[in-house]
Design an enzyme around this catalytic site. Structure first.
Site, PDB file in Angstrom:
ATOM      1  N   ARG A 135     -33.082  -6.668   5.993  1.00  0.00           N
ATOM      2  CA  ARG A 135     -32.948  -6.866   7.438  1.00  0.00           C
ATOM      3  C   ARG A 135     -33.983  -6.089   8.264  1.00  0.00           C
ATOM      4  NH1 ARG A 135     -29.288  -5.588  10.297  1.00  0.00           N
ATOM      5  NH2 ARG A 135     -29.195  -7.424  11.644  1.00  0.00           N
ATOM      6  N   GLY A 184     -20.722 -15.489  14.351  1.00  0.00           N
ATOM      7  CA  GLY A 184     -21.824 -14.779  14.977  1.00  0.00           C
ATOM      8  C   GLY A 184     -21.469 -13.484  15.664  1.00  0.00           C
ATOM      9  N   TYR A 234     -25.335  -9.004   4.289  1.00  0.00           N
ATOM     10  CA  TYR A 234     -26.753  -9.327   4.139  1.00  0.00           C
ATOM     11  C   TYR A 234     -27.544  -8.205   3.477  1.00  0.00           C
ATOM     12  CZ  TYR A 234     -25.107 -12.926   7.243  1.00  0.00           C
ATOM     13  OH  TYR A 234     -24.373 -13.948   7.781  1.00  0.00           O
ATOM     14  N   GLU A 294     -15.745 -18.796  12.012  1.00  0.00           N
ATOM     15  CA  GLU A 294     -16.494 -18.515  10.789  1.00  0.00           C
ATOM     16  C   GLU A 294     -17.137 -17.141  10.930  1.00  0.00           C
ATOM     17  OE1 GLU A 294     -17.972 -23.188  10.627  1.00  0.00           O
ATOM     18  OE2 GLU A 294     -19.347 -21.583  11.183  1.00  0.00           O
ATOM     19  N   GLY A 299     -18.560 -13.623   9.092  1.00  0.00           N
ATOM     20  CA  GLY A 299     -19.002 -12.950   7.878  1.00  0.00           C
ATOM     21  C   GLY A 299     -19.314 -11.495   8.154  1.00  0.00           C
ATOM     22  N   ARG A 300     -20.391 -11.282   8.903  1.00  0.00           N
ATOM     23  CA  ARG A 300     -20.818  -9.926   9.242  1.00  0.00           C
ATOM     24  C   ARG A 300     -19.694  -9.109   9.895  1.00  0.00           C
ATOM     25  NH1 ARG A 300     -26.226  -9.126  11.019  1.00  0.00           N
ATOM     26  NH2 ARG A 300     -26.189 -11.359  11.490  1.00  0.00           N
ATOM     27  N   TYR A 308     -36.011  -8.809  10.211  1.00  0.00           N
ATOM     28  CA  TYR A 308     -35.569  -8.973  11.600  1.00  0.00           C
ATOM     29  C   TYR A 308     -35.944  -7.802  12.507  1.00  0.00           C
ATOM     30  CZ  TYR A 308     -32.257 -12.198   9.306  1.00  0.00           C
ATOM     31  OH  TYR A 308     -31.674 -13.184   8.551  1.00  0.00           O
ATOM     32  N   CYS A 346     -44.234  -2.501  -3.222  1.00  0.00           N
ATOM     33  CA  CYS A 346     -45.649  -2.542  -2.837  1.00  0.00           C
ATOM     34  C   CYS A 346     -45.891  -3.542  -1.710  1.00  0.00           C
ATOM     35  CB  CYS A 346     -46.523  -2.861  -4.050  1.00  0.00           C
ATOM     36  SG  CYS A 346     -46.615  -1.481  -5.192  1.00  0.00           S
ATOM     37  N   GLU A 347     -45.320  -3.254  -0.559  1.00  0.00           N
ATOM     38  CA  GLU A 347     -45.511  -4.017   0.668  1.00  0.00           C
ATOM     39  C   GLU A 347     -45.487  -3.023   1.825  1.00  0.00           C
ATOM     40  OE1 GLU A 347     -45.902  -7.290   1.178  1.00  0.00           O
ATOM     41  OE2 GLU A 347     -45.348  -8.143  -0.772  1.00  0.00           O
TER      42      GLU A 347
END
Length: 420
Positions: free
Chosen positions: A319, A240, A378, A280, A282-283, A323, A349-350
């Protein structure tokens, strides 16, 4: 180590590669990674844990490109997986089985069996039913399997609610009381080795206080287990640790990842505790190493808004839409033009398809390129083919060398998987 992304004569470089010159030779958008940044981030983790019995694990959910996995594995990392697919990739990339940990709240029978057969280090238990299932399947396979019960400490991680995982309102882990009872119950299952504990409170955390609170909680909980004759030998601290999304491209003195500010203090908080520690990450390993490179397609203005429509979209980096995350976005060539406030949006188209809102940026014209920072994590792993947009290519820079490490998938290739 110096920032691998720097402006030289008003042109953005990745290590020794001029990004604009390269972008003119290949289709956009694409992901671009710095090998030196990945290695530097890995080394920062090892430096933070010097003198400790320690095994860092890379979280494949951040980015699973095999070339990047091999670089990380070559730097001594194990693997943190959350699916059978990630276990397949971890094994294929050469991560030793005894350095693989398996988390996730909904493991299937086939995934659990696959992990037991592979001989991975531990399966992180997220519920009582899951523990019984692992015991049952290990028995059927005549294997012993190490488990680490994931304790939910009910600690606020001070991050976005969608990536907070350590509260009782989250789906992850079990309460302290339930975890305690489960550890006592493991004595009934000779096929389980219950000598480890797991915790993970959230993602994109940029200060140490939630981790120090977690350390206090774990030390107390481990002592409680020791009083019942349960000896904890492995401590999976989760991950994290966040990265700097705001100014890592334009400020050479800004931190790109918060490994150095957080991890040494987290590990030190356990003092003389005689356990093997896992993390752990990742980012923190891959996030700062990646850019999303995109081209301006159209400039558009309404009575209330200016829009810069680019060829990257929410299906390449979700993201911001998911988020409300803010990534640093800069032109790859500093034109010294006046700055405007504009929404950076894609072709999907959003209305939620945007990379930035009300961004102050140089007044770019169609055909000019932008770089989105912090896209190493991500971006690739959460990408989709929404609106039937092709999967984009990935490139790795090593000094002045650049190579394609994923060619992308064309619409024709996607179509081949369907029955017509």
């Amino acid at each position: 180590m110096s920032n691998p992304f720097q402006f030289k004569n008003n042109r953005l470089f990745c290590e020794d590669v001029d990004i604009e010159n390269f972008a003119k030779t290949v289709p956009t958008p694409f992901y671009l990674y710095s090998k030196s940044e990945i290695i530097s981030n890995c080394q920062s983790v090892w430096d933070a844990a010097a003198g400790v019995d320690f095994q860092p694990c890379y979280a494949l959910k951040a980015n699973y490109n095999p070339t990047l996995l091999k670089i990380i594995r070559e730097n001594g990392f194990g693997a943190d997986i959350v699916s059978g697919g990630e276990l397949f990739f971890a094994e294929k990339a050469g991560f030793p089985a005894d350095s693989i940990v398996f988390a996730g709240v909904g493991k299937t029978d086939s995934e659990i069996s696959m992990a037991i057969k592979a001989g991975i280090h531990s399966i992180n238990i997220e519920s009582a039913q899951e523990m019984y299932k692992v015991a049952e399947l290990a028995g059927q396979l005549s294997r012993k399997q190490r488990i680490a019960i994931r304790v939910n400490p009910d600690i606020e991680a001070k991050t976005h609610e969608y990536i907070s995982t350590g509260l009782h309102t989250n789906k992850f882990g079990v309460s302290t009381e339930e975890a305690y009872n489960l550890y006592l119950e493991t004595k009934k299952f000779p096929q389980l080795i219950a000598d480890s504990i797991h915790v993970h409170i959230g993602s994109q955390i940029t200060e140490e206080s939630p981790y120090l609170a977690t350390a206090d909680f774990l030390k107390s909980f481990i002592n409680k287990l020791e009083n019942q004759g349960i000896s904890i030998k492995g401590l999976d601290l989760g991950g994290g640790i966040g990265i700097n999304y705001s100014n890592a491209l334009t400020d050479k003195n800004a931190p790109r990842t918060y490994i150095n500010e957080i991890l040494p203090h987290y590990i030190k908080a356990f003092g003389s505790l005689k356990v093997r520690m896992f993390v752990e990450l990742g980012r923190a390993i891959i996030g700062s190493a990646g850019l999303l490179i995109s081209k301006v397609l159209i400039r558009k203005e309404t009575p209330l808004k200016k829009f810069m429509i680019v060829d990257a979209a929410m299906n390449n980096l979700i993201r911001p839409s998911l988020y409300q995350a803010k990534h640093e976005i800069v032109p790859v060539k500093n034109t010294q033009q006046k700055k405007i406030k504009a929404d950076i949006v894609g072709p999907v188209c959003e209305s939620g398809d945007f990379l930035a809102k009300n961004l102050e940026i140089e007044d770019l014209s169609a055909g000019e390129f932008i770089a989105v920072g912090g896209a190493g994590a991500y971006g690739q792993s959460q990408s989709t083919n929404y609106n039937l947009r092709p999967t984009i290519a990935e490139y790795l820079v090593d000094g002045s060398d650049i190579k394609c490490i994923f060619k992308g998938r064309s619409i024709q290739q996607i179509a081949e998987n369907f029955e017509w």
